[in-house]
Design a protein around this motif. Structure first.
Motif, mmCIF file in Angstrom:
data_model
loop_
_atom_site.group_PDB
_atom_site.id
_atom_site.type_symbol
_atom_site.label_atom_id
_atom_site.label_comp_id
_atom_site.label_asym_id
_atom_site.label_seq_id
_atom_site.Cartn_x
_atom_site.Cartn_y
_atom_site.Cartn_z
ATOM 1 N N PHE A 103 0.715 -1.290 0.476
ATOM 2 C CA PHE A 103 -0.162 0.356 0.104
ATOM 3 C C PHE A 103 0.622 1.850 -0.124
ATOM 4 O O PHE A 103 -0.051 2.034 -0.641
ATOM 5 C CB PHE A 103 -1.087 -0.425 1.269
ATOM 6 C CG PHE A 103 -1.761 -0.703 0.994
ATOM 7 C CD1 PHE A 103 -1.840 -2.051 2.166
ATOM 8 C CD2 PHE A 103 -3.132 -1.155 0.584
ATOM 9 C CE1 PHE A 103 -2.425 -3.399 2.174
ATOM 10 C CE2 PHE A 103 -3.707 -2.113 0.605
ATOM 11 C CZ PHE A 103 -3.428 -3.239 1.550
ATOM 12 N N GLY A 104 1.911 1.476 0.734
ATOM 13 C CA GLY A 104 3.239 2.534 0.518
ATOM 14 C C GLY A 104 3.368 3.133 -0.476
ATOM 15 O O GLY A 104 3.183 2.158 -1.685
ATOM 16 N N ALA B 124 -0.539 -2.916 7.734
ATOM 17 C CA ALA B 124 -1.201 -2.681 6.477
ATOM 18 C C ALA B 124 -1.840 -0.660 6.295
ATOM 19 O O ALA B 124 -1.766 -0.222 5.815
ATOM 20 C CB ALA B 124 -2.668 -2.864 5.423
ATOM 21 N N GLU B 125 -2.828 -1.224 7.508
ATOM 22 C CA GLU B 125 -3.524 0.768 7.794
ATOM 23 C C GLU B 125 -1.549 1.445 8.126
ATOM 24 O O GLU B 125 -1.962 2.588 8.029
ATOM 25 C CB GLU B 125 -4.044 0.206 9.206
ATOM 26 C CG GLU B 125 -4.393 1.514 9.543
ATOM 27 C CD GLU B 125 -6.199 1.917 8.701
ATOM 28 O OE1 GLU B 125 -5.542 3.640 9.183
ATOM 29 O OE2 GLU B 125 -6.044 1.902 7.770
ATOM 30 N N SER C 45 0.910 1.235 7.208
ATOM 31 C CA SER C 45 1.732 0.936 5.775
ATOM 32 C C SER C 45 0.942 2.892 4.728
ATOM 33 O O SER C 45 0.918 3.032 4.123
ATOM 34 C CB SER C 45 1.958 0.083 5.088
ATOM 35 O OG SER C 45 2.304 0.663 3.684
ATOM 36 N N HIS C 46 -0.230 2.653 4.282
ATOM 37 C CA HIS C 46 -1.054 2.773 3.858
ATOM 38 C C HIS C 46 -1.706 4.601 5.029
ATOM 39 O O HIS C 46 -0.939 5.355 3.741
ATOM 40 C CB HIS C 46 -2.980 2.311 3.775
ATOM 41 C CG HIS C 46 -3.549 3.537 3.558
ATOM 42 N ND1 HIS C 46 -3.675 3.798 1.898
ATOM 43 C CD2 HIS C 46 -5.015 4.546 3.203
ATOM 44 C CE1 HIS C 46 -4.475 4.346 1.676
ATOM 45 N NE2 HIS C 46 -4.832 4.316 2.455
ATOM 46 N N THR C 47 -1.662 4.573 5.805
ATOM 47 C CA THR C 47 -1.158 5.726 6.485
ATOM 48 C C THR C 47 -0.688 6.646 6.397
ATOM 49 O O THR C 47 -0.528 8.293 5.626
ATOM 50 C CB THR C 47 -1.949 5.790 7.588
ATOM 51 O OG1 THR C 47 -3.335 5.416 7.627
ATOM 52 C CG2 THR C 47 -1.966 6.818 8.823
ATOM 53 N N LYS D 271 2.053 6.433 4.591
ATOM 54 C CA LYS D 271 2.551 6.027 2.915
ATOM 55 C C LYS D 271 4.163 5.476 2.885
ATOM 56 O O LYS D 271 5.095 6.506 2.646
ATOM 57 C CB LYS D 271 2.919 7.095 2.306
ATOM 58 C CG LYS D 271 1.074 7.797 2.238
ATOM 59 C CD LYS D 271 1.358 9.301 0.873
ATOM 60 C CE LYS D 271 -1.057 9.006 1.253
ATOM 61 N NZ LYS D 271 -1.945 8.904 1.743
ATOM 62 N N ASP E 52 6.208 2.212 2.549
ATOM 63 C CA ASP E 52 6.014 0.798 1.683
ATOM 64 C C ASP E 52 6.999 0.030 2.648
ATOM 65 O O ASP E 52 7.284 -0.018 3.823
ATOM 66 C CB ASP E 52 7.297 0.961 0.161
ATOM 67 C CG ASP E 52 6.720 1.175 -0.999
ATOM 68 O OD1 ASP E 52 5.578 1.900 -0.580
ATOM 69 O OD2 ASP E 52 7.595 1.326 -1.121
#
Length: 216
Positions: free
Chosen positions: A13-14, A68-69, A71-73, A75, A77
């Motif tokens: 996600f990142g 995952a959260e 990494s996404h929040t 940004k 990798d």
């Protein structure tokens, strides 16, 4: 979006690191207590954070949504490497690599933990795996062809080498900038884990990895 590098890694996600956000993390972490510096840093990892995982690891499974959260929040990798040696935990790592080579790791990554860890199917061996492939619409014939492929064997050799180089003895273990190794058992909570990862991502490694020189 998930992606895989030639060094057996996937990105969760990142996209880019935001240093300003990271500097808000704690600064009272101690090297040797909360994290270790690798004697031989990993090179060319392609992302600031690597998670060494194992499909039989319950803690790895439980951390999937949190990682995952984060990494996404943030940004950032996060690359995944299945942990194994030449003779132990190989089948689980082969499952991971087979999903990736097939291009279905994005939807089957968590399913791998379920296949290995749960009693949702009483079937065993090939029949057990096939039951989960059927449930998720994955081509069984292609799966078993890829399972035995040279490409998967090469990726297994690579992930075994990374496991040795980073001296991974338990999972999950995180490595930041190819240099700082984090053992989650040394931390008090999931929140502290991500505070430490933020702190280490914002740091610059003390020394760059030694690169091989061409013969003169």
């Amino acid at each position: 979006m998930l992606r895989f590098t030639l060094l057996l890694l996937i990105s969760l996600f990142g996209i880019n690191t935001h240093a300003a956000d990271l500097k808000q993390s704690k600064s009272n972490f101690i090297e040797g207590k909360h994290y270790q510096a690798l004697e031989a840093p990993l090179i060319n990892m392609g992302a600031p954070v690597v998670e060494f995982m194992y499909y039989g690891c319950r803690a790895c499974f439980q951390l999937v949504p949190a990682v995952a959260e984060w990494s996404h929040t943030k940004k950032i990798d996060v690359l995944l490497v299945p942990v194994h040696s030449e003779s132990a935990m190989v089948e689980e790592a082969r499952l991971f690599h087979t999903f990736d080579v097939m291009g279905v790791l994005g939807k089957m990554y968590e399913e791998g933990f379920i296949i290995v860890q749960t009693d949702k199917s009483k079937l065993q061996g090939t029949d057990r795996v096939n039951s989960f492939l059927d449930k998720n619409g994955v081509d069984k014939e292609k799966f078993w062809t890829v399972w035995k492929s040279q490409e998967v064997n090469q990726r297994l050799a690579g992930s075994a080498a990374l496991t040795r180089q980073a001296k991974i003895i338990k999972t999950p273990t995180f490595v930041v900038h190819g240099t700082y190794k984090v053992d989650v058992e040394s931390l008090g909570s999931v929140e502290e884990l991500f505070e430490l990862l933020n702190y280490l991502v914002a740091m610059q490694p003390k020394s760059a990895p030694v690169l091989l020189k061409k013969p003169g």
